[in-house]
Motif scaffolding. Structure first.
Motif, PDB file in Angstrom:
ATOM      1  N   GLN A   1       8.541  -6.231 -25.718  1.00  0.00           N
ATOM      2  CA  GLN A   1       9.502  -5.147 -25.521  1.00  0.00           C
ATOM      3  C   GLN A   1       8.784  -3.795 -25.475  1.00  0.00           C
ATOM      4  O   GLN A   1       9.117  -2.932 -24.661  1.00  0.00           O
ATOM      5  CB  GLN A   1      10.565  -5.170 -26.626  1.00  0.00           C
ATOM      6  CG  GLN A   1      11.689  -4.184 -26.423  1.00  0.00           C
ATOM      7  CD  GLN A   1      12.427  -4.397 -25.114  1.00  0.00           C
ATOM      8  OE1 GLN A   1      12.632  -5.507 -24.659  1.00  0.00           O
ATOM      9  NE2 GLN A   1      12.832  -3.311 -24.487  1.00  0.00           N
ATOM     10  N   LYS A   2       7.786  -3.619 -26.333  1.00  0.00           N
ATOM     11  CA  LYS A   2       7.005  -2.374 -26.309  1.00  0.00           C
ATOM     12  C   LYS A   2       6.272  -2.224 -24.979  1.00  0.00           C
ATOM     13  O   LYS A   2       6.213  -1.128 -24.422  1.00  0.00           O
ATOM     14  CB  LYS A   2       5.992  -2.358 -27.459  1.00  0.00           C
ATOM     15  CG  LYS A   2       6.589  -2.020 -28.788  1.00  0.00           C
ATOM     16  CD  LYS A   2       5.502  -1.958 -29.860  1.00  0.00           C
ATOM     17  CE  LYS A   2       6.079  -1.619 -31.200  1.00  0.00           C
ATOM     18  NZ  LYS A   2       5.043  -1.521 -32.237  1.00  0.00           N
ATOM     19  N   ALA A   3       5.697  -3.314 -24.481  1.00  0.00           N
ATOM     20  CA  ALA A   3       4.984  -3.264 -23.203  1.00  0.00           C
ATOM     21  C   ALA A   3       5.937  -2.909 -22.070  1.00  0.00           C
ATOM     22  O   ALA A   3       5.600  -2.111 -21.183  1.00  0.00           O
ATOM     23  CB  ALA A   3       4.306  -4.605 -22.923  1.00  0.00           C
ATOM     24  N   ILE A   4       7.123  -3.476 -22.098  1.00  0.00           N
ATOM     25  CA  ILE A   4       8.115  -3.190 -21.054  1.00  0.00           C
ATOM     26  C   ILE A   4       8.578  -1.742 -21.139  1.00  0.00           C
ATOM     27  O   ILE A   4       8.657  -1.039 -20.126  1.00  0.00           O
ATOM     28  CB  ILE A   4       9.291  -4.180 -21.145  1.00  0.00           C
ATOM     29  CG1 ILE A   4       8.813  -5.572 -20.714  1.00  0.00           C
ATOM     30  CG2 ILE A   4      10.480  -3.706 -20.315  1.00  0.00           C
ATOM     31  CD1 ILE A   4       9.785  -6.687 -21.004  1.00  0.00           C
TER      32      ILE A   4
ATOM     33  N   ALA B   1      14.540 -18.693 -27.115  1.00  0.00           N
ATOM     34  CA  ALA B   1      14.160 -19.349 -28.369  1.00  0.00           C
ATOM     35  C   ALA B   1      14.775 -18.629 -29.565  1.00  0.00           C
ATOM     36  O   ALA B   1      15.265 -19.270 -30.502  1.00  0.00           O
ATOM     37  CB  ALA B   1      12.636 -19.399 -28.494  1.00  0.00           C
ATOM     38  N   LEU B   2      14.770 -17.294 -29.540  1.00  0.00           N
ATOM     39  CA  LEU B   2      15.392 -16.524 -30.620  1.00  0.00           C
ATOM     40  C   LEU B   2      16.886 -16.782 -30.677  1.00  0.00           C
ATOM     41  O   LEU B   2      17.466 -16.892 -31.758  1.00  0.00           O
ATOM     42  CB  LEU B   2      15.132 -15.029 -30.425  1.00  0.00           C
ATOM     43  CG  LEU B   2      14.025 -14.408 -31.243  1.00  0.00           C
ATOM     44  CD1 LEU B   2      13.764 -12.974 -30.795  1.00  0.00           C
ATOM     45  CD2 LEU B   2      14.280 -14.468 -32.715  1.00  0.00           C
ATOM     46  N   ASP B   3      17.528 -16.874 -29.512  1.00  0.00           N
ATOM     47  CA  ASP B   3      18.960 -17.204 -29.460  1.00  0.00           C
ATOM     48  C   ASP B   3      19.233 -18.524 -30.183  1.00  0.00           C
ATOM     49  O   ASP B   3      20.185 -18.629 -30.958  1.00  0.00           O
ATOM     50  CB  ASP B   3      19.441 -17.329 -28.009  1.00  0.00           C
ATOM     51  CG  ASP B   3      20.032 -16.044 -27.466  1.00  0.00           C
ATOM     52  OD1 ASP B   3      20.387 -15.161 -28.253  1.00  0.00           O
ATOM     53  OD2 ASP B   3      20.129 -15.948 -26.231  1.00  0.00           O
TER      54      ASP B   3
ATOM     55  N   ILE C   1       8.241 -11.091 -33.676  1.00  0.00           N
ATOM     56  CA  ILE C   1       6.985 -10.370 -33.415  1.00  0.00           C
ATOM     57  C   ILE C   1       6.649 -10.436 -31.928  1.00  0.00           C
ATOM     58  O   ILE C   1       6.315  -9.417 -31.306  1.00  0.00           O
ATOM     59  CB  ILE C   1       5.837 -10.956 -34.271  1.00  0.00           C
ATOM     60  CG1 ILE C   1       6.057 -10.631 -35.740  1.00  0.00           C
ATOM     61  CG2 ILE C   1       4.479 -10.431 -33.797  1.00  0.00           C
ATOM     62  CD1 ILE C   1       5.145 -11.407 -36.685  1.00  0.00           C
ATOM     63  N   GLN C   2       6.764 -11.623 -31.356  1.00  0.00           N
ATOM     64  CA  GLN C   2       6.477 -11.781 -29.935  1.00  0.00           C
ATOM     65  C   GLN C   2       7.429 -10.923 -29.087  1.00  0.00           C
ATOM     66  O   GLN C   2       7.008 -10.267 -28.132  1.00  0.00           O
ATOM     67  CB  GLN C   2       6.601 -13.245 -29.526  1.00  0.00           C
ATOM     68  CG  GLN C   2       5.512 -14.123 -30.107  1.00  0.00           C
ATOM     69  CD  GLN C   2       5.774 -15.580 -29.806  1.00  0.00           C
ATOM     70  OE1 GLN C   2       6.716 -16.169 -30.305  1.00  0.00           O
ATOM     71  NE2 GLN C   2       4.932 -16.145 -28.957  1.00  0.00           N
ATOM     72  N   TYR C   3       8.686 -10.949 -29.436  1.00  0.00           N
ATOM     73  CA  TYR C   3       9.691 -10.167 -28.713  1.00  0.00           C
ATOM     74  C   TYR C   3       9.344  -8.680 -28.764  1.00  0.00           C
ATOM     75  O   TYR C   3       9.368  -7.988 -27.740  1.00  0.00           O
ATOM     76  CB  TYR C   3      11.083 -10.424 -29.314  1.00  0.00           C
ATOM     77  CG  TYR C   3      12.150  -9.531 -28.748  1.00  0.00           C
ATOM     78  CD1 TYR C   3      12.702  -9.794 -27.502  1.00  0.00           C
ATOM     79  CD2 TYR C   3      12.580  -8.417 -29.447  1.00  0.00           C
ATOM     80  CE1 TYR C   3      13.683  -8.968 -26.967  1.00  0.00           C
ATOM     81  CE2 TYR C   3      13.555  -7.585 -28.926  1.00  0.00           C
ATOM     82  CZ  TYR C   3      14.096  -7.860 -27.691  1.00  0.00           C
ATOM     83  OH  TYR C   3      15.051  -7.040 -27.162  1.00  0.00           O
ATOM     84  N   MET C   4       9.015  -8.183 -29.945  1.00  0.00           N
ATOM     85  CA  MET C   4       8.710  -6.759 -30.098  1.00  0.00           C
ATOM     86  C   MET C   4       7.460  -6.363 -29.316  1.00  0.00           C
ATOM     87  O   MET C   4       7.406  -5.276 -28.721  1.00  0.00           O
ATOM     88  CB  MET C   4       8.566  -6.390 -31.574  1.00  0.00           C
ATOM     89  CG  MET C   4       9.870  -6.469 -32.353  1.00  0.00           C
ATOM     90  SD  MET C   4      11.223  -5.522 -31.629  1.00  0.00           S
ATOM     91  CE  MET C   4      10.570  -3.873 -31.694  1.00  0.00           C
TER      92      MET C   4
ATOM     93  N   THR D   1       0.898 -13.787 -26.741  1.00  0.00           N
ATOM     94  CA  THR D   1       1.887 -12.782 -26.348  1.00  0.00           C
ATOM     95  C   THR D   1       1.271 -11.387 -26.375  1.00  0.00           C
ATOM     96  O   THR D   1       1.520 -10.578 -25.476  1.00  0.00           O
ATOM     97  CB  THR D   1       3.118 -12.843 -27.273  1.00  0.00           C
ATOM     98  OG1 THR D   1       3.671 -14.156 -27.215  1.00  0.00           O
ATOM     99  CG2 THR D   1       4.179 -11.840 -26.862  1.00  0.00           C
ATOM    100  N   ALA D   2       0.474 -11.111 -27.400  1.00  0.00           N
ATOM    101  CA  ALA D   2      -0.188  -9.802 -27.490  1.00  0.00           C
ATOM    102  C   ALA D   2      -1.113  -9.588 -26.300  1.00  0.00           C
ATOM    103  O   ALA D   2      -1.181  -8.479 -25.743  1.00  0.00           O
ATOM    104  CB  ALA D   2      -0.966  -9.695 -28.802  1.00  0.00           C
TER     105      ALA D   2
END
Length: 167
Positions: free
Chosen positions: A79-82, A41-43, A73-76, A14-15
């Motif tokens: 989200q930062k990239a977006i 997946a988080l849902d 962590i993956q979501y964040m 993801t990173a």
């Protein structure tokens, strides 16, 4: 799998995706697709945790912490990239931006429900521990009169309380 062929780390993958340059609508679509999969997946994890906490199954809910942390962590990362490329993303793939906005609104509902249940569980746990402690301390007070015919002043806490969290 042999030691030299270990499973890929999802956070590392993801990173790598989050750091990749965005130059086309396909890059945006890949980024949005990945964050949608992570939100799905988080849902699932948050929904399962919420139900377990509602049922009072704290130990079972704790088994979901690692998965929730990894997905968060993956979501964040994504989200930062977006967020860092929001204007470019809007220019290259406006339809993906709309899809992502709707998906985030749905995700917020799940997150709010989970946070409310976690907060309630924490409050109930705190009240239980405080109640147990008060009962223990009640037994530490003297139940007789002192030399002057008066009840002794409240004594400082004499006994502590320990909780076995291994089960």
């Amino acid at each position: 799998m042999s030691e030299s062929q270990s499973a890929p780390n999802p956070v590392t993958e993801t990173a790598t995706l989050a750091k990749a340059p965005i130059g086309s609508a396909e890059d945006v679509h890949r980024l949005v697709g990945c964050i949608e999969q992570i939100m799905d997946a988080l849902d699932e994890v948050l929904g399962a945790e919420t139900e377990l906490l509602k049922q009072g199954k704290l130990n079972e809910a704790l088994t979901l912490v690692e998965a929730k942390n990894q997905l968060s962590i993956q979501y964040m990362l994504l989200q930062k990239a977006i967020t860092a490329n929001v204007s470019l993303i809007k220019d290259l793939a406006p339809q993906d931006t709309e899809v992502l906005n709707r998906r985030h609104q749905m995700f917020q509902n799940t997150l709010q429900a989970n946070l409310a249940v976690v907060s309630t569980a924490r409050e109930v746990s705190s009240e239980l521990v405080n109640g147990f402690n008060k009962e223990i301390q009640r037994g530490a007070r003297a139940n007789t009169y002192g030399d002057s015919g008066q009840m002794p002043q409240d004594v400082a806490q004499k006994r502590g309380m320990s909780i076995n969290t291994s089960s």
